[in-house]
Design a protein around this motif. Sequence first.
Motif, PDB file in Angstrom:
ATOM      1  N   ASP A  92       0.849  -1.195   0.000  1.00 54.25           N
ATOM      2  CA  ASP A  92       0.000   0.000   0.000  1.00 54.25           C
ATOM      3  C   ASP A  92       0.886   1.248   0.000  1.00 54.25           C
ATOM      4  O   ASP A  92       0.742   2.151   0.838  1.00 54.25           O
ATOM      5  N   GLU A  93       1.789   1.281  -0.956  1.00 57.84           N
ATOM      6  CA  GLU A  93       2.772   2.367  -1.144  1.00 57.84           C
ATOM      7  C   GLU A  93       2.146   3.755  -1.106  1.00 57.84           C
ATOM      8  O   GLU A  93       1.170   4.014  -1.828  1.00 57.84           O
ATOM      9  N   GLY A  94       2.729   4.655  -0.355  1.00 58.30           N
ATOM     10  CA  GLY A  94       2.178   6.000  -0.201  1.00 58.30           C
ATOM     11  C   GLY A  94       2.036   6.787  -1.496  1.00 58.30           C
ATOM     12  O   GLY A  94       1.102   7.555  -1.663  1.00 58.30           O
ATOM     13  N   LEU A  95       2.946   6.568  -2.442  1.00 54.49           N
ATOM     14  CA  LEU A  95       2.879   7.343  -3.686  1.00 54.49           C
ATOM     15  C   LEU A  95       2.095   6.625  -4.784  1.00 54.49           C
ATOM     16  O   LEU A  95       1.929   7.139  -5.881  1.00 54.49           O
ATOM     17  N   PHE A  96       1.608   5.432  -4.492  1.00 53.77           N
ATOM     18  CA  PHE A  96       0.748   4.711  -5.441  1.00 53.77           C
ATOM     19  C   PHE A  96      -0.650   5.296  -5.300  1.00 53.77           C
ATOM     20  O   PHE A  96      -1.211   5.334  -4.188  1.00 53.77           O
ATOM     21  N   GLY A  97      -1.235   5.770  -6.409  1.00 51.42           N
ATOM     22  CA  GLY A  97      -2.493   6.480  -6.291  1.00 51.42           C
ATOM     23  C   GLY A  97      -3.635   5.923  -7.122  1.00 51.42           C
ATOM     24  O   GLY A  97      -4.696   6.536  -7.191  1.00 51.42           O
ATOM     25  N   VAL A  98      -3.432   4.760  -7.756  1.00 49.08           N
ATOM     26  CA  VAL A  98      -4.512   4.228  -8.590  1.00 49.08           C
ATOM     27  C   VAL A  98      -5.728   3.867  -7.738  1.00 49.08           C
ATOM     28  O   VAL A  98      -6.874   4.015  -8.173  1.00 49.08           O
ATOM     29  N   ASP A  99      -5.475   3.427  -6.494  1.00 45.78           N
ATOM     30  CA  ASP A  99      -6.592   3.123  -5.596  1.00 45.78           C
ATOM     31  C   ASP A  99      -7.441   4.379  -5.332  1.00 45.78           C
ATOM     32  O   ASP A  99      -8.667   4.342  -5.459  1.00 45.78           O
ATOM     33  N   GLU A 100      -6.771   5.499  -5.038  1.00 52.15           N
ATOM     34  CA  GLU A 100      -7.526   6.735  -4.809  1.00 52.15           C
ATOM     35  C   GLU A 100      -8.194   7.221  -6.106  1.00 52.15           C
ATOM     36  O   GLU A 100      -9.290   7.755  -6.069  1.00 52.15           O
ATOM     37  N   THR A 101      -7.525   7.048  -7.244  1.00 49.12           N
ATOM     38  CA  THR A 101      -8.114   7.493  -8.512  1.00 49.12           C
ATOM     39  C   THR A 101      -9.439   6.775  -8.771  1.00 49.12           C
ATOM     40  O   THR A 101     -10.445   7.397  -9.120  1.00 49.12           O
ATOM     41  N   ILE A 102      -9.440   5.454  -8.602  1.00 51.64           N
ATOM     42  CA  ILE A 102     -10.666   4.683  -8.835  1.00 51.64           C
ATOM     43  C   ILE A 102     -11.754   5.092  -7.845  1.00 51.64           C
ATOM     44  O   ILE A 102     -12.908   5.308  -8.217  1.00 51.64           O
ATOM     45  N   ALA A 103     -11.382   5.243  -6.581  1.00 46.62           N
ATOM     46  CA  ALA A 103     -12.364   5.585  -5.551  1.00 46.62           C
ATOM     47  C   ALA A 103     -12.883   7.008  -5.733  1.00 46.62           C
ATOM     48  O   ALA A 103     -14.080   7.266  -5.614  1.00 46.62           O
ATOM     49  N   LEU A 104     -11.997   7.931  -6.051  1.00 43.25           N
ATOM     50  CA  LEU A 104     -12.414   9.313  -6.280  1.00 43.25           C
ATOM     51  C   LEU A 104     -13.326   9.381  -7.505  1.00 43.25           C
ATOM     52  O   LEU A 104     -14.348  10.069  -7.503  1.00 43.25           O
ATOM     53  N   GLY A 105     -12.961   8.646  -8.557  1.00 44.78           N
ATOM     54  CA  GLY A 105     -13.796   8.607  -9.759  1.00 44.78           C
ATOM     55  C   GLY A 105     -15.220   8.172  -9.433  1.00 44.78           C
ATOM     56  O   GLY A 105     -16.180   8.658 -10.020  1.00 44.78           O
ATOM     57  N   ALA A 106     -15.343   7.280  -8.460  1.00 42.43           N
ATOM     58  CA  ALA A 106     -16.664   6.788  -8.069  1.00 42.43           C
ATOM     59  C   ALA A 106     -17.401   7.795  -7.189  1.00 42.43           C
ATOM     60  O   ALA A 106     -18.602   7.673  -6.970  1.00 42.43           O
ATOM     61  N   SER A 107     -16.698   8.804  -6.685  1.00 45.31           N
ATOM     62  CA  SER A 107     -17.313   9.823  -5.815  1.00 45.31           C
ATOM     63  C   SER A 107     -17.695  11.087  -6.569  1.00 45.31           C
ATOM     64  O   SER A 107     -18.531  11.845  -6.111  1.00 45.31           O
ATOM     65  N   LEU A 108     -17.071  11.292  -7.711  1.00 45.35           N
ATOM     66  CA  LEU A 108     -17.267  12.558  -8.409  1.00 45.35           C
ATOM     67  C   LEU A 108     -18.717  12.751  -8.831  1.00 45.35           C
ATOM     68  O   LEU A 108     -19.173  13.875  -9.010  1.00 45.35           O
ATOM     69  N   GLY A 109     -19.447  11.651  -8.977  1.00 45.29           N
ATOM     70  CA  GLY A 109     -20.848  11.740  -9.366  1.00 45.29           C
ATOM     71  C   GLY A 109     -21.760  12.254  -8.271  1.00 45.29           C
ATOM     72  O   GLY A 109     -22.916  12.565  -8.523  1.00 45.29           O
ATOM     73  N   TYR A 110     -21.261  12.379  -7.056  1.00 47.68           N
ATOM     74  CA  TYR A 110     -22.128  12.786  -5.944  1.00 47.68           C
ATOM     75  C   TYR A 110     -21.869  14.210  -5.467  1.00 47.68           C
ATOM     76  O   TYR A 110     -22.267  14.577  -4.377  1.00 47.68           O
ATOM     77  N   GLY A 111     -21.178  14.982  -6.283  1.00 46.00           N
ATOM     78  CA  GLY A 111     -21.010  16.387  -5.953  1.00 46.00           C
ATOM     79  C   GLY A 111     -19.856  16.671  -5.009  1.00 46.00           C
ATOM     80  O   GLY A 111     -19.165  15.772  -4.543  1.00 46.00           O
ATOM     81  N   SER A 112     -19.681  17.954  -4.729  1.00 45.45           N
ATOM     82  CA  SER A 112     -18.480  18.388  -4.022  1.00 45.45           C
ATOM     83  C   SER A 112     -18.439  17.918  -2.574  1.00 45.45           C
ATOM     84  O   SER A 112     -17.366  17.695  -2.020  1.00 45.45           O
ATOM     85  N   ILE A 113     -19.599  17.740  -1.944  1.00 52.97           N
ATOM     86  CA  ILE A 113     -19.585  17.255  -0.553  1.00 52.97           C
ATOM     87  C   ILE A 113     -18.983  15.849  -0.522  1.00 52.97           C
ATOM     88  O   ILE A 113     -18.223  15.503   0.386  1.00 52.97           O
ATOM     89  N   ALA A 114     -19.295  15.043  -1.528  1.00 49.62           N
ATOM     90  CA  ALA A 114     -18.737  13.688  -1.594  1.00 49.62           C
ATOM     91  C   ALA A 114     -17.219  13.737  -1.729  1.00 49.62           C
ATOM     92  O   ALA A 114     -16.497  12.972  -1.078  1.00 49.62           O
ATOM     93  N   VAL A 115     -16.727  14.647  -2.551  1.00 54.11           N
ATOM     94  CA  VAL A 115     -15.291  14.713  -2.812  1.00 54.11           C
ATOM     95  C   VAL A 115     -14.502  15.138  -1.570  1.00 54.11           C
ATOM     96  O   VAL A 115     -13.490  14.529  -1.216  1.00 54.11           O
ATOM     97  N   THR A 116     -14.989  16.184  -0.881  1.00 56.93           N
ATOM     98  CA  THR A 116     -14.234  16.616   0.304  1.00 56.93           C
ATOM     99  C   THR A 116     -14.397  15.596   1.441  1.00 56.93           C
ATOM    100  O   THR A 116     -13.443  15.343   2.174  1.00 56.93           O
ATOM    101  N   THR A 117     -15.566  14.989   1.565  1.00 54.06           N
ATOM    102  CA  THR A 117     -15.739  13.961   2.603  1.00 54.06           C
ATOM    103  C   THR A 117     -14.850  12.762   2.301  1.00 54.06           C
ATOM    104  O   THR A 117     -14.261  12.170   3.208  1.00 54.06           O
ATOM    105  N   PHE A 118     -14.722  12.407   1.033  1.00 55.63           N
ATOM    106  CA  PHE A 118     -13.829  11.302   0.654  1.00 55.63           C
ATOM    107  C   PHE A 118     -12.390  11.609   1.092  1.00 55.63           C
ATOM    108  O   PHE A 118     -11.723  10.766   1.697  1.00 55.63           O
ATOM    109  N   GLY A 119     -11.922  12.805   0.807  1.00 57.21           N
ATOM    110  CA  GLY A 119     -10.557  13.181   1.186  1.00 57.21           C
ATOM    111  C   GLY A 119     -10.377  13.103   2.696  1.00 57.21           C
ATOM    112  O   GLY A 119      -9.378  12.574   3.194  1.00 57.21           O
ATOM    113  N   HIS A 120     -11.364  13.609   3.413  1.00 55.71           N
ATOM    114  CA  HIS A 120     -11.320  13.593   4.875  1.00 55.71           C
ATOM    115  C   HIS A 120     -11.272  12.155   5.411  1.00 55.71           C
ATOM    116  O   HIS A 120     -10.433  11.815   6.253  1.00 55.71           O
TER     117      HIS A 120
END
Lengths: 181, 181, 181, 181
Positions: A92-120
């Motif tokens: 689970d390498e810190g600089l590997f980001g494909v996991d976050e890319t896939i998960a973020l891509g799945a959140s973008l459809g739910y608006g900005s609250i989803a995106v900032t909550t995902f980051g949090h």
Amino acid sequence: MSVERVHSHVVTEAAKNCLTERGVTISDIAEIVMQMQGPYNSKLTIEECVDSVEKVLLKREIQHALLVGVELDKLAEQKKLSEPLQSIVEADEGLFGVDETIALGASLGYGSIAVTTFGHLDKNKIGIIAKLDTKVGGGVHTFLDDMIASIAANASSRLAHRLRDMEENLPPEERRIIEDE
Amino acid sequence: MSVERVHSHVVTEAAKNCLTERGVTISDIAEIVMQMQGPYNSKLTIEECVDSVEKVLLKREIQHALLVGVELDKLAEQKKLSEPLQSIVEADEGLFGVDETIALGASLGYGSIAVTTFGHLDKNKIGIIAKLDTKVGGGVHTFLDDMIASIAANASSRLAHRLRDMEENLPPEERRIIEDE
Amino acid sequence: MSVERVHSHVVTEAAKNCLTERGVTISDIAEIVMQMQGPYNSKLTIEECVDSVEKVLLKREIQHALLVGVELDKLAEQKKLSEPLQSIVEADEGLFGVDETIALGASLGYGSIAVTTFGHLDKNKIGIIAKLDTKVGGGVHTFLDDMIASIAANASSRLAHRLRDMEENLPPEERRIIEDE
Amino acid sequence: MSVERVHSHVVTEAAKNCLTERGVTISDIAEIVMQMQGPYNSKLTIEECVDSVEKVLLKREIQHALLVGVELDKLAEQKKLSEPLQSIVEADEGLFGVDETIALGASLGYGSIAVTTFGHLDKNKIGIIAKLDTKVGGGVHTFLDDMIASIAANASSRLAHRLRDMEENLPPEERRIIEDE
């Protein structure tokens, strides 16, 4: 190519199984949602959080992302990925980001609250997400923990939009449509 | 977990091999770049396009995305994914979007020209991308064709930004910095 | 249209002025970066954080996003936007997400660490971001607070990638290239 | 701050007016949708395309993006933006990407078909989008043309998902849910 097309019902079932077999329940995710949205809505019940998580799990984008993520986690656990991907996912390498890319891509459809909550959630590893942290337990959950953060974030954003609809006394028909956001 | 961290050089090498072993050359991608940027820059040479593709291939995000995408393509070819993911990836299902999510995620770092060029290439399947189309040949290239579109789009956007720097006669030092965009 | 093209230097200058005239210093942002990256790097100095923020501010995407965001904040402060946009921006409406969209768009170029750090900062309003919160002071900072979160997140991600390069003893030339990520 | 919250109905009305007053009809957008989805669905009618565009226009994210984009276009037309933003927007500068960022952000909610269709439309300027091109007519449509591409792309993706639901004979109730995607 003559591959038969897979029916939506089969995909939905498989996505739910991804969670179950990796030890995550709908309740686990609903509890994160309650923690996120409770402070903004004193009347929010855990049942509403469960319902919101279930609605999110009906989306094709979420289902596909879960199928891919859990497959990669399981293959890494079984040491079946090629190197160097095997080591990167397993650690689970810190600089590997494909996991976050896939998960973020799945959140973008739910608006900005989803995106900032995902980051949090992804950064602060709340509830079941902390327990899944690959670096803690024995299993590999490099992709799954991000997907749980994404699903919880989406269910939270969904409730925030619904609450607003209620406050505006929108008739059910409009509510349904605007709720789709 | 005691997994050794993988050195950047190893990842770079592996990412390049992903292309070679799947039959894609740097030249194939550079030709798409030429087709995209030539109309805006009459002096553009194929060497500059090759160089831009090589620079893009040095980025961690791109390398990781290539490793994951090609791994999934190969596993699908070998029928080693679980169902229903196996059938979905093998058929390059129209509503399956994880391939585009990963590829788009790798393009977002190169600005808006990269994003629109990616969409254009992905939809119109230009050059080597058409040849890779899973539905045409025997192999599975569900993820690879999107990654090629992403790499070509990034290399194109990079050249557009560089051209502007030249036109403004920016000194090399500033050029380097702004070129990083 | 015969509009003269604006030189990069002019845009860079204008973007920096956006921060100054709204009461935000590079130091304010660097302090957030220190808080984010310090725990991962005990030798990190505030000077390195300042330098990273300055590098981020050289990017065209960031500069353009700052220009647009601060313009909208100022117009809202002067009650010069049309209704209902005026009321929505002035109130920093919870379901209004264009501010986060612009800021997130400016972070996507810095990889997944930037994205999750952006979400964390946006939700938890750390340092100067809290002071800028539209709902607290008299001014309108609906767009600016998200842009500060984005810039701090980008500078943080940049440092995380650089640290890795140092640990791997990459020669300066390669470091420069990989640092570009 | 004592600003009254704006009711959803007011925002919906204002978003529709943004199109009308800038000379864009629902039909103009529906025609692009027909051109995009017709080849995949021989029974598709223009009425269905109109309906899909109208559904997309009910989404908060789209409405907010339209309000912001058209406001900036109008302010630029009236020479009321500060420099250098005024010149950049007025000239629809090739390297300025905030317009695409906002429009893409509004498309990400509709899945990968929306994203690639957006890129295609933005690059190839089909139908009304070509007529709106800032560099052609007298007006400034730097943001609007991207928003039209986004709305048309979303309505297209929505129809692709619906078609699949029909082919699978999903009962109306499930269709509604999956259609929300």
